[in-house]
Design a protein around this motif. Structure first.
Motif, short mmCIF file in Angstrom:
data_model
loop_
_atom_site.label_atom_id
_atom_site.label_comp_id
_atom_site.label_asym_id
_atom_site.label_seq_id
_atom_site.Cartn_x
_atom_site.Cartn_y
_atom_site.Cartn_z
N ARG A 78 0.83 -1.20 0.00
CA ARG A 78 0.00 0.00 0.00
C ARG A 78 0.86 1.25 0.00
O ARG A 78 0.59 2.22 -0.72
N MET A 79 1.94 1.25 0.81
CA MET A 79 2.84 2.40 0.85
C MET A 79 3.51 2.61 -0.50
O MET A 79 3.62 3.73 -0.99
N GLU A 80 3.99 1.53 -1.11
CA GLU A 80 4.62 1.64 -2.43
C GLU A 80 3.63 2.16 -3.46
O GLU A 80 3.98 2.98 -4.32
N ASN A 81 2.40 1.70 -3.39
CA ASN A 81 1.36 2.13 -4.31
C ASN A 81 1.11 3.63 -4.17
O ASN A 81 1.00 4.35 -5.18
N GLU A 82 1.03 4.11 -2.94
CA GLU A 82 0.83 5.55 -2.73
C GLU A 82 2.01 6.35 -3.28
O GLU A 82 1.82 7.38 -3.91
N PHE A 83 3.22 5.86 -3.07
CA PHE A 83 4.41 6.53 -3.59
C PHE A 83 4.36 6.59 -5.12
O PHE A 83 4.60 7.64 -5.72
N LEU A 84 4.02 5.47 -5.75
CA LEU A 84 3.96 5.44 -7.21
C LEU A 84 2.87 6.36 -7.76
O LEU A 84 3.04 6.96 -8.82
N LYS A 85 1.77 6.49 -7.04
CA LYS A 85 0.73 7.41 -7.47
C LYS A 85 1.26 8.84 -7.47
O LYS A 85 1.01 9.61 -8.40
N LYS A 86 2.02 9.18 -6.41
CA LYS A 86 2.59 10.53 -6.34
C LYS A 86 3.59 10.76 -7.46
O LYS A 86 3.64 11.83 -8.07
N ALA A 88 3.62 9.32 -10.37
CA ALA A 88 2.88 9.44 -11.62
C ALA A 88 2.26 10.82 -11.75
O ALA A 88 2.27 11.43 -12.82
N MET A 89 1.73 11.35 -10.65
CA MET A 89 1.15 12.69 -10.67
C MET A 89 2.22 13.74 -10.95
O MET A 89 2.00 14.67 -11.72
N THR A 90 3.37 13.56 -10.33
CA THR A 90 4.47 14.50 -10.54
C THR A 90 4.93 14.46 -11.99
O THR A 90 5.21 15.49 -12.61
N ALA A 91 5.00 13.26 -12.55
CA ALA A 91 5.41 13.12 -13.95
C ALA A 91 4.38 13.78 -14.86
O ALA A 91 4.73 14.41 -15.85
N ARG A 92 3.11 13.64 -14.51
CA ARG A 92 2.07 14.28 -15.31
C ARG A 92 2.23 15.80 -15.27
O ARG A 92 2.07 16.47 -16.28
N PHE A 93 2.59 16.33 -14.10
CA PHE A 93 2.84 17.76 -13.98
C PHE A 93 4.01 18.17 -14.86
O PHE A 93 3.96 19.18 -15.55
N ALA A 94 5.06 17.35 -14.84
CA ALA A 94 6.26 17.67 -15.63
C ALA A 94 5.93 17.71 -17.12
O ALA A 94 6.46 18.53 -17.87
N VAL A 95 5.03 16.84 -17.56
CA VAL A 95 4.68 16.78 -18.98
C VAL A 95 3.71 17.88 -19.35
O VAL A 95 3.88 18.57 -20.35
N THR A 96 2.68 18.08 -18.53
CA THR A 96 1.63 19.04 -18.89
C THR A 96 1.93 20.44 -18.39
O THR A 96 1.45 21.41 -18.97
N GLY A 97 2.69 20.54 -17.30
CA GLY A 97 2.95 21.85 -16.71
C GLY A 97 1.73 22.43 -16.03
O GLY A 97 1.70 23.59 -15.66
N ARG A 98 0.71 21.62 -15.84
CA ARG A 98 -0.53 22.09 -15.23
C ARG A 98 -0.55 21.74 -13.75
O ARG A 98 -1.06 20.72 -13.34
N TYR A 99 0.00 22.61 -12.97
CA TYR A 99 0.16 22.42 -11.54
C TYR A 99 -1.19 22.34 -10.82
O TYR A 99 -1.36 21.58 -9.88
N GLU A 100 -2.17 23.08 -11.29
CA GLU A 100 -3.45 23.15 -10.59
C GLU A 100 -4.21 21.82 -10.62
O GLU A 100 -5.11 21.60 -9.83
N ASN A 101 -3.85 20.92 -11.53
CA ASN A 101 -4.52 19.62 -11.60
C ASN A 101 -3.99 18.61 -10.59
O ASN A 101 -4.55 17.54 -10.43
#
Length: 113
Positions: A78-86, A88-101
């Motif tokens: 569960r802890m690893e899963n939460e880390f990977l979610k974060k 993935a979200m950070t990577a999405r920010f890096a690609v889209t540059g949309r911080y508010e999402n």
């Protein structure tokens, strides 16, 4: 299209439940074998377990140890899963540059307020 409701005898239900409980077989496989719905058999098994909750013998030492190991492993996963979610979200920010999402917890990890 609706199916006609099929009625099963109490003996059939009990035998189906015992295939799952005593044989330690998955509900899906027993249901397929008997030609009944997984949900139906799952309901029967759940009802049986509720009715016979006190009938199970206590766990022996090796079973308790195995249970502790599995609980520890589940906690770690569960802890690893939460880390990977974060991540993935950070990577999405890096690609889209949309911080508010990004969720607030991830925003703090990214470094912006």
């Amino acid at each position: 299209m609706s199916r006609a409701k099929t009625s099963f005898s109490p003996q059939f239900r009990e035998e189906a439940v015992m295939l799952v409980i005593e044989g330690s077989r998955p509900i899906a496989s027993v249901a397929r074998e008997l030609g009944i719905g997984e949900g139906t058999l799952g309901n029967w098994v759940a009802a049986y377990r509720r009715e016979h909750a006190g009938d199970e013998p206590p766990l022996n030492i090796s079973e308790r140890e195995r249970l502790r190991q599995l609980e520890r492993e589940a906690r770690e996963l569960r802890m690893e899963n939460e880390f990977l979610k974060k991540v993935a979200m950070t990577a999405r920010f890096a690609v889209t540059g949309r911080y508010e999402n990004l969720p607030v917890a991830v925003r703090a990890d990214v470094g912006a307020a």
